[in-house]
Motif scaffolding. Structure first.
Motif, PDB file in Angstrom:
ATOM      1  N   ASP A   1     -48.611  43.838-111.473  1.00 25.98           N
ATOM      2  CA  ASP A   1     -47.153  43.814-111.356  1.00 25.98           C
ATOM      3  C   ASP A   1     -46.770  44.104-109.911  1.00 25.98           C
TER       4      ASP A   1
ATOM      5  N   GLY B   1     -43.960  45.126-108.925  1.00 26.30           N
ATOM      6  CA  GLY B   1     -42.876  46.095-108.881  1.00 26.30           C
ATOM      7  C   GLY B   1     -41.527  45.458-109.174  1.00 26.30           C
ATOM      8  N   PRO B   2     -40.506  46.292-109.358  1.00 25.24           N
ATOM      9  CA  PRO B   2     -39.193  45.774-109.778  1.00 25.24           C
ATOM     10  C   PRO B   2     -38.544  44.840-108.772  1.00 25.24           C
ATOM     11  N   HIS B   3     -38.905  44.965-107.515  1.00 22.91           N
ATOM     12  CA  HIS B   3     -38.291  44.123-106.491  1.00 22.91           C
ATOM     13  C   HIS B   3     -39.255  43.047-105.971  1.00 22.91           C
ATOM     14  N   GLY B   4     -40.451  42.983-106.552  1.00 28.17           N
ATOM     15  CA  GLY B   4     -41.436  41.997-106.122  1.00 28.17           C
ATOM     16  C   GLY B   4     -42.015  42.253-104.759  1.00 28.17           C
TER      17      GLY B   4
END
Length: 339
Positions: A25, A27-30
């Motif tokens: 992943d 992360g939430p912001h890529g």
């Protein structure tokens, strides 16, 4: 004269490869991609691959500092590589960040300024070479980056004619020229001169078409392979991705060998695995001198080369540099050309 069972000695760098985790992943912001640290570097890959094939192998390397050093040593040991002649260095371990294309091809970003691998001295190398060495393999970044490349060149000149010397340019353009290369003391002309010095004493040269194009822009690979063979080496192998291998020897026609077609996960360590397969095959057949190499018939040499190509192909079916064992190789001989 070899003192004991003829063996392979590999001299070069230890590199930690940071490879993208395809299931990770970001992360939430890529902006936080996940990477996996894997042992790598031309020398380590060649030594591990040859040892897994049953060849007696010593790795000469300067083991740098930091938490990633111990896994590098352990990776070699677990594959049966003799690491007893490692030099404990005070400089850092080399680091490469790897990007993978859709076809599995690798792109590298390097963090190697002041790394341990480029700092060889004459005294370190004088004490390191085992008496059993029949084949000495050098190449890649450590062979053309100062100051250590000068000590490596002097070692090659000293042993030339007494054992088989193998050279693999393994060019990394980012480190060989441009601003990053300049920070290491490299530029294109200097790297070409350093490699020419080594290849004057080489009995075996393994080179990719990409490396050849960098060394000789615009030159024809077929002609170039044959010309190189006429200038000193007893054997030149040129890889060309998934296309046929070129095999050249002095005074003989250029040979081309199809390579096994396999599902490719990535190509990291493919060329290193091929070189290791070649060395292991030569040693297993008792080829421990230039004269013995020159005496191989084309059929005998093709058998060795085809097996080496299978080693490289099987490596490509798995993530990172993960070459096959002898048993795994024997189990997939159905993939060899002509079968």
């Amino acid at each position: 004269m070899v003192d004991g069972e003829p063996s392979l000695t590999v001299l070069g760098e230890l590199v930690v490869d940071l490879l993208p985790d395809p299931g990770g992943d970001a992360g939430p912001h890529g902006t936080a991609p996940r990477y996996v640290a894997a042992p790598g570097g031309n020398a380590l890959n060649v030594a591990v691959a040859a040892a897994r094939l049953g060849a007696p192998v010593t790795l000469l390397a300067r083991l740098g500092t930091g938490p990633l050093a111990a896994p590098l040593r352990r990776h070699a040991e677990q594959s049966g590589v003799d690491v007893g002649r490692f030099v404990a260095a005070t400089e850092p371990v080399s680091l490469a960040v790897v990007g993978l294309g859709d076809d599995g091809s690798a792109e590298y970003g390097f963090h190697v300024a002041g790394a341990a691998d480029w700092q060889w001295t004459d005294d370190e190398l004088a004490a390191a070479l085992p008496g059993t060495t029949a084949i000495l393999h050098v190449g890649s970044i450590s062979a053309w980056t100062p100051p250590g490349c000068e000590a490596i060149a002097r070692l090659v000149e000293r042993v030339s004619g007494t054992l088989l010397v193998s050279v693999d340019p393994n060019i990394r353009p980012m480190l060989a020229e441009g601003p990053v290369g300049a920070s290491l003391g490299n530029d294109a002309d200097a790297v070409r001169r350093r490699l020419q010095r080594l290849m004057l004493h080489a009995d075996v040269v393994k080179v990719s078409t990409e490396d050849f194009a960098w060394l000789h822009p615009g030159a024809d690979p077929d002609l170039g392979t044959s010309v190189w063979a006429e200038r000193g080496p007893a054997l030149v192998l040129m890889t060309d991705g998934g296309r046929p291998l070129r095999v050249a020897r002095p005074g003989r026609p250029l040979l081309k060998r199809e390579i096994p077609q396999v599902p490719v996960v990535d190509t990291v360590g493919a060329g290193d695995s091929l070189a290791a397969g070649l060395f292991a095959g030569l040693l297993r057949r008792g080829v421990a001198t230039r004269a013995a190499l020159a005496e191989l018939t084309d059929d005998e040499l093709v058998a060795v080369v085809d097996e080496a190509a299978l080693v490289a192909a099987l490596n490509c079916t798995r993530a990172v540099a993960d070459p096959p064992t002898r048993a795994e190789l024997d189990a997939r001989r159905d993939l060899r050309p002509g079968r």
